[in-house]
Design a protein around this motif. Sequence first.
Motif, PDB file in Angstrom:
ATOM      1  N   PRO A 132      46.803  41.283  33.363  1.00  0.00           N
ATOM      2  CA  PRO A 132      48.254  41.492  33.324  1.00  0.00           C
ATOM      3  C   PRO A 132      48.701  41.800  34.749  1.00  0.00           C
ATOM      4  CG  PRO A 132      47.060  43.369  32.378  1.00  0.00           C
ATOM      5  CD  PRO A 132      46.031  42.441  32.931  1.00  0.00           C
ATOM      6  N   LEU A 133      49.632  41.052  35.285  1.00  0.00           N
ATOM      7  CA  LEU A 133      49.996  41.236  36.703  1.00  0.00           C
ATOM      8  C   LEU A 133      51.504  41.341  36.877  1.00  0.00           C
ATOM      9  CD1 LEU A 133      47.450  38.676  38.017  1.00  0.00           C
ATOM     10  CD2 LEU A 133      47.543  41.014  38.842  1.00  0.00           C
ATOM     11  N   GLN A 134      51.937  42.420  37.523  1.00  0.00           N
ATOM     12  CA  GLN A 134      53.348  42.564  37.906  1.00  0.00           C
ATOM     13  C   GLN A 134      53.436  42.169  39.372  1.00  0.00           C
ATOM     14  OE1 GLN A 134      55.132  43.412  35.428  1.00  0.00           O
ATOM     15  NE2 GLN A 134      53.433  44.105  34.131  1.00  0.00           N
ATOM     16  N   LYS A 135      54.516  41.518  39.745  1.00  0.00           N
ATOM     17  CA  LYS A 135      54.663  41.065  41.152  1.00  0.00           C
ATOM     18  C   LYS A 135      54.534  42.235  42.137  1.00  0.00           C
ATOM     19  CE  LYS A 135      55.920  36.996  42.941  1.00  0.00           C
ATOM     20  NZ  LYS A 135      55.907  35.786  42.740  1.00  0.00           N
ATOM     21  N   THR A 136      54.975  43.416  41.689  1.00  0.00           N
ATOM     22  CA  THR A 136      54.957  44.588  42.573  1.00  0.00           C
ATOM     23  C   THR A 136      53.555  45.179  42.700  1.00  0.00           C
ATOM     24  OG1 THR A 136      55.532  45.835  40.629  1.00  0.00           O
ATOM     25  CG2 THR A 136      57.328  45.290  42.162  1.00  0.00           C
ATOM     26  N   ASP A 137      52.655  44.693  41.889  1.00  0.00           N
ATOM     27  CA  ASP A 137      51.346  45.341  41.784  1.00  0.00           C
ATOM     28  C   ASP A 137      50.206  44.345  42.021  1.00  0.00           C
ATOM     29  OD1 ASP A 137      49.434  47.228  41.061  1.00  0.00           O
ATOM     30  OD2 ASP A 137      49.464  46.601  38.968  1.00  0.00           O
ATOM     31  N   TYR A 138      50.444  43.328  42.855  1.00  0.00           N
ATOM     32  CA  TYR A 138      49.387  42.342  43.122  1.00  0.00           C
ATOM     33  C   TYR A 138      48.250  42.996  43.915  1.00  0.00           C
ATOM     34  CZ  TYR A 138      51.727  38.041  41.620  1.00  0.00           C
ATOM     35  OH  TYR A 138      52.286  37.047  40.895  1.00  0.00           O
ATOM     36  N   PRO A 139      46.994  42.623  43.636  1.00  0.00           N
ATOM     37  CA  PRO A 139      45.905  43.143  44.467  1.00  0.00           C
ATOM     38  C   PRO A 139      46.097  42.695  45.916  1.00  0.00           C
ATOM     39  CG  PRO A 139      45.134  41.434  42.955  1.00  0.00           C
ATOM     40  CD  PRO A 139      46.551  41.691  42.602  1.00  0.00           C
TER      41      PRO A 139
ATOM     42  N   TRP B  17      38.866  41.299  47.109  1.00  0.00           N
ATOM     43  CA  TRP B  17      37.877  42.309  46.697  1.00  0.00           C
ATOM     44  C   TRP B  17      38.513  43.315  45.746  1.00  0.00           C
ATOM     45  CZ3 TRP B  17      34.429  39.230  47.830  1.00  0.00           C
ATOM     46  CH2 TRP B  17      34.436  38.520  49.029  1.00  0.00           C
ATOM     47  N   GLU B  18      39.803  43.610  46.006  1.00  0.00           N
ATOM     48  CA  GLU B  18      40.508  44.487  45.064  1.00  0.00           C
ATOM     49  C   GLU B  18      40.682  43.765  43.721  1.00  0.00           C
ATOM     50  OE1 GLU B  18      44.277  46.190  46.431  1.00  0.00           O
ATOM     51  OE2 GLU B  18      44.789  46.502  44.323  1.00  0.00           O
ATOM     52  N   LEU B  19      40.944  42.468  43.801  1.00  0.00           N
ATOM     53  CA  LEU B  19      41.056  41.693  42.562  1.00  0.00           C
ATOM     54  C   LEU B  19      39.736  41.756  41.781  1.00  0.00           C
ATOM     55  CD1 LEU B  19      42.346  39.594  40.638  1.00  0.00           C
ATOM     56  CD2 LEU B  19      41.499  37.820  42.171  1.00  0.00           C
ATOM     57  N   GLU B  20      38.635  41.558  42.498  1.00  0.00           N
ATOM     58  CA  GLU B  20      37.316  41.606  41.846  1.00  0.00           C
ATOM     59  C   GLU B  20      37.077  42.945  41.159  1.00  0.00           C
ATOM     60  OE1 GLU B  20      34.097  40.071  44.654  1.00  0.00           O
ATOM     61  OE2 GLU B  20      33.320  39.789  42.630  1.00  0.00           O
ATOM     62  N   LYS B  21      37.512  44.017  41.834  1.00  0.00           N
ATOM     63  CA  LYS B  21      37.330  45.354  41.266  1.00  0.00           C
ATOM     64  C   LYS B  21      38.118  45.464  39.952  1.00  0.00           C
ATOM     65  CE  LYS B  21      37.648  50.255  42.096  1.00  0.00           C
ATOM     66  NZ  LYS B  21      38.204  50.392  40.752  1.00  0.00           N
TER      67      LYS B  21
ATOM     68  N   ILE C   8      38.417  45.608  34.017  1.00  0.00           N
ATOM     69  CA  ILE C   8      38.978  45.081  32.767  1.00  0.00           C
ATOM     70  C   ILE C   8      37.900  44.381  31.920  1.00  0.00           C
ATOM     71  CG2 ILE C   8      39.879  42.702  32.939  1.00  0.00           C
ATOM     72  CD1 ILE C   8      42.666  43.986  32.697  1.00  0.00           C
ATOM     73  N   GLY C   9      36.904  43.808  32.599  1.00  0.00           N
ATOM     74  CA  GLY C   9      35.773  43.160  31.910  1.00  0.00           C
ATOM     75  C   GLY C   9      36.015  41.682  31.672  1.00  0.00           C
ATOM     76  N   VAL C  10      34.926  40.902  31.710  1.00  0.00           N
ATOM     77  CA  VAL C  10      35.041  39.467  31.439  1.00  0.00           C
ATOM     78  C   VAL C  10      34.384  39.174  30.099  1.00  0.00           C
ATOM     79  CG1 VAL C  10      34.976  38.850  33.894  1.00  0.00           C
ATOM     80  CG2 VAL C  10      32.876  38.786  32.580  1.00  0.00           C
ATOM     81  N   LYS C  11      34.891  38.135  29.449  1.00  0.00           N
ATOM     82  CA  LYS C  11      34.233  37.649  28.229  1.00  0.00           C
ATOM     83  C   LYS C  11      33.390  36.477  28.665  1.00  0.00           C
ATOM     84  CE  LYS C  11      37.487  36.623  25.299  1.00  0.00           C
ATOM     85  NZ  LYS C  11      38.334  36.117  24.329  1.00  0.00           N
ATOM     86  N   SER C  12      32.093  36.496  28.351  1.00  0.00           N
ATOM     87  CA  SER C  12      31.290  35.364  28.802  1.00  0.00           C
ATOM     88  C   SER C  12      30.298  34.910  27.751  1.00  0.00           C
ATOM     89  CB  SER C  12      30.546  35.722  30.087  1.00  0.00           C
ATOM     90  OG  SER C  12      29.782  34.598  30.486  1.00  0.00           O
ATOM     91  N   GLY C  13      30.270  33.620  27.555  1.00  0.00           N
ATOM     92  CA  GLY C  13      29.279  33.016  26.659  1.00  0.00           C
ATOM     93  C   GLY C  13      28.156  32.381  27.472  1.00  0.00           C
TER      94      GLY C  13
ATOM     95  N   VAL D   7      37.281  33.972  39.659  1.00  0.00           N
ATOM     96  CA  VAL D   7      37.939  34.933  40.560  1.00  0.00           C
ATOM     97  C   VAL D   7      38.745  34.178  41.625  1.00  0.00           C
ATOM     98  CG1 VAL D   7      37.524  36.672  42.370  1.00  0.00           C
ATOM     99  CG2 VAL D   7      36.306  36.831  40.194  1.00  0.00           C
ATOM    100  N   ALA D   8      38.143  33.122  42.183  1.00  0.00           N
ATOM    101  CA  ALA D   8      38.841  32.334  43.207  1.00  0.00           C
ATOM    102  C   ALA D   8      40.114  31.718  42.627  1.00  0.00           C
ATOM    103  CB  ALA D   8      37.911  31.235  43.735  1.00  0.00           C
TER     104      ALA D   8
END
Length: 291
Positions: A39-46, A50-54, A59-64, A81-82
Motif C-alpha cells: 500500500p503506497l501513499q505518494k507522501t510516503d514513498y520509500p 533498500w528502504e523499499l526492500e526493508k 510486509i512479507g512475500v507470498k511465494s510458491g 523488487v526492481a
Amino acid sequence: MNITVSAPGKVILSGEHAVVYGYPALLSAVNRRLTFSLPLQKTDYPKDIWELEKRVRDIGVKSGIPLGSGMGSSAAYAVAVAAMWLKLQGISTKKKINELAYNIEKKHHGNPSGADNTISTYGGYLWYRKETESLKTFQRLKVPTNTPSFYLINSGKPEETTKEMVDFIGERIKDRSRVIKDIFLQIEKIVRHWAQSLEKDLPFNLIKEMIRDNQRLLVQLGVVSPVAQHMVSEVEKIDGAAKITGAGGRLKGSGMLLVVHQDVEKLKLLVSTKRWDMLAITLGEKGVIIS
Ligand code: MEV
C-alpha cells in the motif's frame, strides 16, 4: 494506492554453469510465482530501493517458489523488487526492470550470468547468452505446443549457496581449464540442439536423451551430490530422464531435479515408493506482472 508485483521462478533446460562463462543457456519460466503488494501513499514513498526492500521484508512475500532449490527464487525476488521500485518512478519497461534486477542479484551472488533475472522478467522460453559484463544477448523462443509434461523432484536443499557452487566451478577452471571447457562445449551442443528442436514438435526420446546427456556432463563438472545422482539413476532405470536445474549441490541435496517420463503413472509409482516430493510444472509462463 496498492501496487502488486509478481515474478515467476524458472527451470534451466540446459546450460547452467556454462552460461556464467559466455556459453548459451536455454531457460523457461514456470508456473510458480513470488508476489507481494504494497500500500503506497505518494507522501510516503520509500526514499531508495533498500528502504523499499526493508518494507517488503516487513510486509512479507507470498511465494510458491521453493527457496534455494535451483528454481530462481532469489532472481524472482530481485525482479519483483526492481519492478516495484521502477513503477514508483513511473518506469515499467522490462529492459529497465531486468537491468536493475541484475544489479540486485550481483549484490547477493557476486558473479551471476543474468540468466535467472532475465527469464523471470520476460517469461516464456529463452535463449540467453552473457557475451560480456555489459553485453547480454537473449531471444524469446516459440513456446512449444506439443511437449512432454515436466516434473520437479526434490533431491534436497543444497548445503552450498549458488555463489559457492559458481565459485567451485571457478576454481576448477583454474586447475583444469581444458577439461571444463570441453564439458561446456558439449553442453552448448545440447542447448543448440534443444533450441532448434523447439521449432518442431519435440519427440520424447530426443528430450530424454538431451536431459540424460546434460546430466552426465553436470556430474563430470562435479555439481551433483551422490544423493541426487542416486535419484537420477532410479528415474533412468524406469526409462525416464532427470537433471539438476540450476547451480546444483555437492554435499547434501542438489535442489530440484527436472524430470520427464513418457508414462507418468510409472513415475508417480516410483516417487510414492521412495517417498520423494514431486510437483508438476508448466513451462513457458508469463514473466513479471505489475498490477
Ligand atoms: C543458477 O540458477 C545458474 C548458474 O548458471 C549461475 C548463473 O547463471 O548465474 C549456476
